[in-house]
Each structure stands twice: as C-alpha cells, then as structure tokens.
Design an enzyme around this catalytic site. Structure first.
Site, PDB file in Angstrom:
ATOM      1  CG  ASN A 158     -10.182   1.193   5.613  1.00  0.00           C
ATOM      2  OD1 ASN A 158     -10.548   0.573   6.358  1.00  0.00           O
ATOM      3  ND2 ASN A 158      -8.855   1.662   5.316  1.00  0.00           N
ATOM      4  CB  THR A 159      -9.741  -4.126   3.373  1.00  0.00           C
ATOM      5  OG1 THR A 159      -8.968  -3.812   2.310  1.00  0.00           O
ATOM      6  CG2 THR A 159     -11.192  -4.096   2.721  1.00  0.00           C
ATOM      7  NE  ARG A 160      -9.694  -0.759  10.108  1.00  0.00           N
ATOM      8  CZ  ARG A 160     -10.955  -0.511   9.881  1.00  0.00           C
ATOM      9  NH1 ARG A 160     -11.097  -0.344   8.317  1.00  0.00           N
ATOM     10  NH2 ARG A 160     -11.962  -0.586  10.367  1.00  0.00           N
TER      11      ARG A 160
ATOM     12  CG  HIS B  49     -23.774  17.263  13.670  1.00  0.00           C
ATOM     13  ND1 HIS B  49     -22.594  16.168  13.378  1.00  0.00           N
ATOM     14  CD2 HIS B  49     -23.858  17.897  12.402  1.00  0.00           C
ATOM     15  CE1 HIS B  49     -21.951  16.700  12.215  1.00  0.00           C
ATOM     16  NE2 HIS B  49     -22.745  17.435  11.851  1.00  0.00           N
TER      17      HIS B  49
ATOM     18  CB  SER C 254      -7.786   4.370   2.828  1.00  0.00           C
ATOM     19  OG  SER C 254      -8.747   5.088   3.015  1.00  0.00           O
TER      20      SER C 254
ATOM     21  CG  HIS D 196     -15.005   4.840   2.672  1.00  0.00           C
ATOM     22  ND1 HIS D 196     -15.369   3.963   3.466  1.00  0.00           N
ATOM     23  CD2 HIS D 196     -13.681   5.176   3.456  1.00  0.00           C
ATOM     24  CE1 HIS D 196     -14.494   3.570   4.447  1.00  0.00           C
ATOM     25  NE2 HIS D 196     -13.568   4.299   4.064  1.00  0.00           N
TER      26      HIS D 196
ATOM     27  CG  ASN E  68       1.466  12.116   3.940  1.00  0.00           C
ATOM     28  OD1 ASN E  68       0.644  12.468   3.274  1.00  0.00           O
ATOM     29  ND2 ASN E  68       2.424  12.646   3.694  1.00  0.00           N
TER      30      ASN E  68
ATOM     31  CG  HIS F 148     -26.849  -2.557  -0.021  1.00  0.00           C
ATOM     32  ND1 HIS F 148     -26.333  -2.737   1.330  1.00  0.00           N
ATOM     33  CD2 HIS F 148     -27.037  -1.360  -0.334  1.00  0.00           C
ATOM     34  CE1 HIS F 148     -26.275  -1.538   1.779  1.00  0.00           C
ATOM     35  NE2 HIS F 148     -26.610  -0.893   0.846  1.00  0.00           N
TER      36      HIS F 148
END
Length: 285
Positions: A121-123, A182, A105, A119, A270, A152
């Site tokens: 993130n890969t998982r 919101h 991340s 940002h 953490n 892109h």
C-alpha cells in the site's frame, strides 16, 4: 494553506499507472500457469452529505489458478472527517476536518501455500499537512529464508537510494506494526512500513513521491519473482491447513488492528474494496 490539488493528481496518476502494470504482470503469471483469469474492475463513488465532489475509486479483483484471490484498489477521495475521528489524523482537528487521500492498496492470497501472500500500500494524504505513507510486507504460510532475504534485500536497496536510515527505521516500523498482540506473533516475515513522510513544499513532495515510486517499483520487481519461484511446488493437506490457519491470523489483524481498514470505514469508503484484503478461505482451530 498550500493547495495540494495538483500534487494529489500527480500521485493519483502514478498509483493508477502502477496498478495497471502490476495487474498486467499478475495476469501474465496466470497465462504462464495455463489460466485465462483476468482482473475485473468495479468503480464506485463515495457519498458525503453536502459534498459535491467526494471522489471514489476502482476495485480490481482477480481469482485465478495462481492467485486464488488478489485485489488491487486505487481510490481518490476528499471531504471532511467526522469530528470524533478527525483528532486522530495528522494535521486534522474537529474544527478543521478537511482532507484528501489518494492511494493504491494490494493484497494477494495465493492458491499454493508455498507461495507467500503479500500486502502493499502507498498513499498521499492532505489535511492542514501533506504526507506520504505505505510499505509492503510478506506473509508466507510456509516461510523460506531465501524468499525473505530477497524480499528484504530489494526494499533495502530501494530505501538506500534515498536515505541511509530509511530501511532500518521502516523495517522496525513494519515489525512493530504487523504484530498481533493477542496471539503474540507477527503477521508474516515483515518488510517496510512508513508514514508521515511530510511534504513541507513542492520539493519535499517530489522527493517523497520519488521514494514512494521506488517502493512500488521494488514490489513489482521482487514479488513476481517469488511467485514464479514457488508456484509449481507440490503441497499436501498439512501444507494447506497451515496456510488456512495463517490466513485466519491475517484476517484477525486486518479486522482488529489495521489502520487502513479503519480509515476506509471511517471515511465512507467502498465496503467491498476495504474488505477485499480478507482471504477467500481461512480456518481457526
């Protein structure tokens, strides 16, 4: 039930290799700007009662001249979801709450408001099922159409190499996900987001790992280009105010809507690593 231990280790090895390469590239950019900033690494161990091997991770953090604050985390954890949380996770139940997760991340908040925040993130997760997820999205306080198009285009190419439907599907998923209801605004200019890329067997694992690797390669290719393109741009107080306002929007999304933040908090991650995504300074007016 398939034993995904070796697959988890293979994914972890890639995430750690990608982390090392990204951090080296970001430090190289700092050197180009005349800064000696470097990543500081802190390892942590997860705790779970009755679990002799709950895993942990390493948080990498750098505060420099170009990267005002950038965090790159890799973690590999295993254990059991809390019963009330298990039912919300693909393939887990209160009766079968076991899981493992490994991932990288990254969040970068930039000193110059002309340089976009980002940002990535890969998982890889396992329950009674196994799947990959992740993506990357660009968050410029002062958007440039050229930067958006190039970002892109690079991910479009990465997707096209694997499945002709991926880019359109995953771009829409990012547009829908990175939205602040919101406020009635998107968090940035989008990118791609995918989840539940399921692995029915080793062949599917290898196929989905290859795609996830290309997502990481695409990020490592395009984002440093955008940083170098904009990091020398002049800016004024109005530009900085715009940046701090948009950082506020970023913080709102991550604390209210982000699924990764919730996953980390619900699985005993953490706290400093989970909240490294928050900007070093933000304003609300």
């Amino acid at each position: 039930m398939t034993d995904w231990t070796e697959n988890t280790q293979a994914a972890r090895s890639w995430f750690e290799t990608l982390r090392d390469r990204i951090c080296a590239e970001f430090e190289a950019i700092e050197r180009e700007a005349g800064s000696d900033a470097q990543f500081q690494y802190d390892s942590w161990q997860r705790e779970e009662e009755g679990n002799a091997d709950p895993g942990g991770g390493t948080r990498g953090l750098m505060k420099g001249k170009v990267f005002e604050k950038v965090g790159v985390n890799v973690s590999t954890v295993r254990g059991n979801f809390a019963p009330e949380f298990a039912g919300s996770i693909n393939g887990a139940t209160a009766e079968n709450p076991g899981f493992s997760a490994t991932g990288i991340s990254l969040v970068a908040h930039m000193a110059n408001p002309h340089v976009p925040a980002v940002h990535m993130n890969t998982r890889f997760l396992t329950t009674s099922k196994a799947w990959f997820g992740g993506g990357a999205d660009l968050n410029p306080p002062l958007p440039y159409e050229e930067d958006t198009e190039d970002f892109h285009a690079r991910f479009r190419a990465a997707c096209a190499a694997h499945n002709p439907t991926y880019y359109d599907r995953f771009k829409k998923w990012a547009d829908d996900y990175f939205y602040i209801p919101h406020r009635g605004v998107h968090r940035g200019v989008g990118g791609i987001f995918y989840d539940h890329l399921e692995c029915e067997d080793d062949a599917a694992f290898e196929r989905n790992l290859a795609f996830t690797k290309d997502v990481g390669e695409a990020f490592l290719d395009i984002f440093p280009q955008l940083v170098r393109r904009r990091m020398g741009s002049e800016f004024d107080d109005a530009d900085k105010r715009q940046q701090l306002e948009w950082r506020g929007r970023y913080a709102e999304f991550n604390l209210v809507y982000d699924r990764g933040t919730l996953f980390g908090l619900k699985t005993g991650g953490n706290i400093d690593a989970i909240l490294m995504s928050l900007p070093p300074e933000a304003t609300w007016s």
